[in-house]
Motif scaffolding. Structure first.
Motif, PDB file in Angstrom:
ATOM      1  N   TYR A   1       0.873  -1.022  -0.073  1.00 16.95           N
ATOM      2  CA  TYR A   1       0.068   0.065  -0.113  1.00 16.95           C
ATOM      3  C   TYR A   1       0.903   1.383  -0.105  1.00 16.95           C
ATOM      4  O   TYR A   1       1.877   1.377   0.474  1.00 16.95           O
ATOM      5  N   VAL A   2       0.360   2.166  -0.457  1.00 21.05           N
ATOM      6  CA  VAL A   2       1.044   3.472  -0.552  1.00 21.05           C
ATOM      7  C   VAL A   2       0.274   4.710  -0.218  1.00 21.05           C
ATOM      8  O   VAL A   2      -1.121   4.869  -0.548  1.00 21.05           O
ATOM      9  N   LEU A   3       0.428   5.457   0.826  1.00 24.18           N
ATOM     10  CA  LEU A   3      -0.326   6.536   1.153  1.00 24.18           C
ATOM     11  C   LEU A   3       0.362   8.100   0.424  1.00 24.18           C
ATOM     12  O   LEU A   3       1.625   8.008   0.773  1.00 24.18           O
ATOM     13  N   GLU A   4      -0.588   8.754   0.190  1.00 23.77           N
ATOM     14  CA  GLU A   4      -0.152  10.000  -0.888  1.00 23.77           C
ATOM     15  C   GLU A   4      -0.646  11.174  -0.041  1.00 23.77           C
ATOM     16  O   GLU A   4      -1.740  11.134   0.240  1.00 23.77           O
ATOM     17  N   GLU A   5       0.327  12.147   0.032  1.00 18.25           N
ATOM     18  CA  GLU A   5       0.029  13.299   0.691  1.00 18.25           C
ATOM     19  C   GLU A   5       0.655  14.399  -0.185  1.00 18.25           C
ATOM     20  O   GLU A   5       1.962  14.305  -0.583  1.00 18.25           O
ATOM     21  N   TYR A   6      -0.080  15.545  -0.516  1.00 22.70           N
ATOM     22  CA  TYR A   6       0.447  16.502  -1.289  1.00 22.70           C
ATOM     23  C   TYR A   6       0.497  17.890  -0.258  1.00 22.70           C
ATOM     24  O   TYR A   6      -0.318  17.899   0.585  1.00 22.70           O
TER      25      TYR A   6
ATOM     26  N   ALA B   1       7.044  15.829   6.058  1.00 19.19           N
ATOM     27  CA  ALA B   1       6.410  14.375   5.954  1.00 19.19           C
ATOM     28  C   ALA B   1       6.039  13.611   7.146  1.00 19.19           C
ATOM     29  O   ALA B   1       6.879  13.835   8.193  1.00 19.19           O
ATOM     30  N   GLU B   2       5.164  13.160   7.281  1.00 16.08           N
ATOM     31  CA  GLU B   2       4.548  12.268   8.360  1.00 16.08           C
ATOM     32  C   GLU B   2       5.583  11.195   8.642  1.00 16.08           C
ATOM     33  O   GLU B   2       5.971  10.622   7.630  1.00 16.08           O
ATOM     34  N   SER B   3       5.670  10.726   9.866  1.00 17.02           N
ATOM     35  CA  SER B   3       6.395   9.371  10.083  1.00 17.02           C
ATOM     36  C   SER B   3       5.533   8.400  10.569  1.00 17.02           C
ATOM     37  O   SER B   3       4.624   8.736  11.419  1.00 17.02           O
ATOM     38  N   TYR B   4       5.441   7.285  10.069  1.00 16.78           N
ATOM     39  CA  TYR B   4       4.666   6.147  10.357  1.00 16.78           C
ATOM     40  C   TYR B   4       5.336   5.017  11.015  1.00 16.78           C
ATOM     41  O   TYR B   4       6.502   4.626  10.615  1.00 16.78           O
TER      42      TYR B   4
ATOM     43  N   LEU C   1       7.375   1.190   5.521  1.00 16.60           N
ATOM     44  CA  LEU C   1       8.736   0.455   4.842  1.00 16.60           C
ATOM     45  C   LEU C   1       9.612   1.328   3.994  1.00 16.60           C
ATOM     46  O   LEU C   1      10.670   0.801   3.550  1.00 16.60           O
ATOM     47  N   GLY C   2       8.988   2.366   3.717  1.00 17.62           N
ATOM     48  CA  GLY C   2       9.654   3.457   2.630  1.00 17.62           C
ATOM     49  C   GLY C   2       9.068   4.689   2.664  1.00 17.62           C
ATOM     50  O   GLY C   2       7.754   4.718   2.719  1.00 17.62           O
ATOM     51  N   GLN C   3       9.750   5.785   2.184  1.00 17.64           N
ATOM     52  CA  GLN C   3       9.046   6.956   1.792  1.00 17.64           C
ATOM     53  C   GLN C   3       9.908   7.620   0.870  1.00 17.64           C
ATOM     54  O   GLN C   3      10.945   7.889   0.878  1.00 17.64           O
ATOM     55  N   VAL C   4       9.298   8.395  -0.040  1.00 17.25           N
ATOM     56  CA  VAL C   4       9.730   9.070  -1.237  1.00 17.25           C
ATOM     57  C   VAL C   4       9.033  10.548  -1.162  1.00 17.25           C
ATOM     58  O   VAL C   4       7.690  10.699  -1.157  1.00 17.25           O
ATOM     59  N   THR C   5       9.799  11.663  -1.208  1.00 17.98           N
ATOM     60  CA  THR C   5       9.198  12.986  -1.329  1.00 17.98           C
ATOM     61  C   THR C   5       9.685  13.510  -2.735  1.00 17.98           C
ATOM     62  O   THR C   5      10.793  13.387  -3.002  1.00 17.98           O
ATOM     63  N   ILE C   6       8.715  13.956  -3.458  1.00 16.20           N
ATOM     64  CA  ILE C   6       9.092  14.472  -4.881  1.00 16.20           C
ATOM     65  C   ILE C   6       8.561  15.736  -5.029  1.00 16.20           C
ATOM     66  O   ILE C   6       7.416  16.171  -4.646  1.00 16.20           O
TER      67      ILE C   6
ATOM     68  N   THR D   1       4.426  13.430  -1.073  1.00 16.00           N
ATOM     69  CA  THR D   1       5.100  12.291  -0.083  1.00 16.00           C
ATOM     70  C   THR D   1       4.451  11.034  -0.352  1.00 16.00           C
ATOM     71  O   THR D   1       3.223  10.994  -0.078  1.00 16.00           O
ATOM     72  N   PHE D   2       5.302   9.947  -0.625  1.00 15.09           N
ATOM     73  CA  PHE D   2       4.517   8.731  -0.907  1.00 15.09           C
ATOM     74  C   PHE D   2       5.300   7.595   0.216  1.00 15.09           C
ATOM     75  O   PHE D   2       6.305   7.501   0.444  1.00 15.09           O
ATOM     76  N   SER D   3       4.191   7.170   1.010  1.00 15.39           N
ATOM     77  CA  SER D   3       4.782   6.318   2.304  1.00 15.39           C
ATOM     78  C   SER D   3       4.276   5.043   2.023  1.00 15.39           C
ATOM     79  O   SER D   3       3.053   4.827   1.601  1.00 15.39           O
ATOM     80  N   PHE D   4       5.236   4.094   2.067  1.00 20.22           N
ATOM     81  CA  PHE D   4       5.021   2.607   1.709  1.00 20.22           C
ATOM     82  C   PHE D   4       4.668   1.689   2.864  1.00 20.22           C
ATOM     83  O   PHE D   4       5.528   1.863   3.943  1.00 20.22           O
ATOM     84  N   PHE D   5       3.671   0.805   2.926  1.00 19.45           N
ATOM     85  CA  PHE D   5       3.442  -0.068   3.719  1.00 19.45           C
ATOM     86  C   PHE D   5       3.049  -1.398   3.476  1.00 19.45           C
ATOM     87  O   PHE D   5       2.601  -1.857   2.336  1.00 19.45           O
ATOM     88  N   GLU D   6       3.253  -2.489   4.457  1.00 19.53           N
ATOM     89  CA  GLU D   6       2.752  -3.673   4.111  1.00 19.53           C
ATOM     90  C   GLU D   6       1.382  -3.923   4.213  1.00 19.53           C
ATOM     91  O   GLU D   6       0.747  -4.594   3.611  1.00 19.53           O
ATOM     92  N   ASN D   7       0.859  -3.173   5.535  1.00 19.19           N
ATOM     93  CA  ASN D   7      -0.511  -3.419   5.833  1.00 19.19           C
ATOM     94  C   ASN D   7      -1.265  -2.028   5.576  1.00 19.19           C
ATOM     95  O   ASN D   7      -0.680  -0.848   5.847  1.00 19.19           O
ATOM     96  N   ARG D   8      -2.548  -2.017   4.883  1.00 21.29           N
ATOM     97  CA  ARG D   8      -3.228  -0.982   4.851  1.00 21.29           C
ATOM     98  C   ARG D   8      -3.214   0.164   5.989  1.00 21.29           C
ATOM     99  O   ARG D   8      -3.575  -0.465   7.132  1.00 21.29           O
ATOM    100  N   PRO D   9      -2.968   1.330   5.964  1.00 18.78           N
ATOM    101  CA  PRO D   9      -2.992   2.205   6.963  1.00 18.78           C
ATOM    102  C   PRO D   9      -4.515   2.475   7.207  1.00 18.78           C
ATOM    103  O   PRO D   9      -5.385   2.353   6.348  1.00 18.78           O
TER     104      PRO D   9
END
Length: 175
Positions: A107-112, A128-131, A135-140, A150-158
């Motif tokens: 899963y990816v959580l997207e924040e603008y 950027a929020e920290s969770y 498993l990863g985070q990318v800011t573009i 900011t795209f935050s990556f997870f194994e389980n759905r937030p």
């Protein structure tokens, strides 16, 4: 590094199984693609509780040559042929933090966010929020629009969030 994403909005009654099958049958074709750090095959699915149906792959490139190859050497033509002409959002990576467990992302959580007009950009802080279970985070960022994502990556759905969440159908990685 740079990133790109195209967002294909699909009708509410679109059979998302078509996208799932497409990625199942073709997703591995970008595994190890030239200069690709990763490609996340992202969808939202109205039948799963999302607000809309969409196909919105996110690419992070190590070099522009690979991105140019993808866009202009026939690979993006598959998108044009299937979904018509799509605008590609291009941005510069500000941060790329991927854990060893990043390949488990589902899963990816997207924040603008806006980058407000200022007299100087020296000292600007990308927030950027920290969770805990990230498993990863990318800011573009994109200075053409003065926005960043900011795209935050997870194994389980937030849970308990009003932010946009994508499901990852496949994660192509460099080799």
């Amino acid at each position: 590094m740079q990133a790109m994403q195209y967002k294909v909005g699909l009708p509410a009654d679109y059979e998302m199984g078509i996208i799932r099958d497409r990625v199942l049958n073709n997703g591995s074709k970008t595994d190890g693609f030239t200069d690709l750090l990763f490609k996340a095959y992202l969808i939202t699915d109205k039948s799963s509780g999302d607000l809309q149906n969409s196909y919105s792959p996110l690419y992070v490139w190590k070099q522009t040559e690979g991105m140019n190859k993808f866009i202009f050497d026939g690979f993006f033509d598959n998108i044009i042929g299937s979904f018509g002409w799509q605008n590609i959002e291009i941005g510069v990576t500000q941060t790329v933090n991927l854990s060893e467990s990043f390949p488990k992302s589902k899963y990816v959580l997207e924040e603008y966010h806006d980058i407000p007009e200022a007299a100087a950009l020296n000292g600007f802080e990308f927030k950027a929020e920290s969770y805990d279970d990230m498993l990863g985070q990318v800011t573009i960022y994109n200075p053409d629009k003065w926005k960043y994502a900011t795209f935050s990556f997870f194994e389980n759905r937030p849970q308990d969030t009003d932010k946009k969440i994508y499901t990852i159908l496949h994660l192509s990685l460099d080799k």
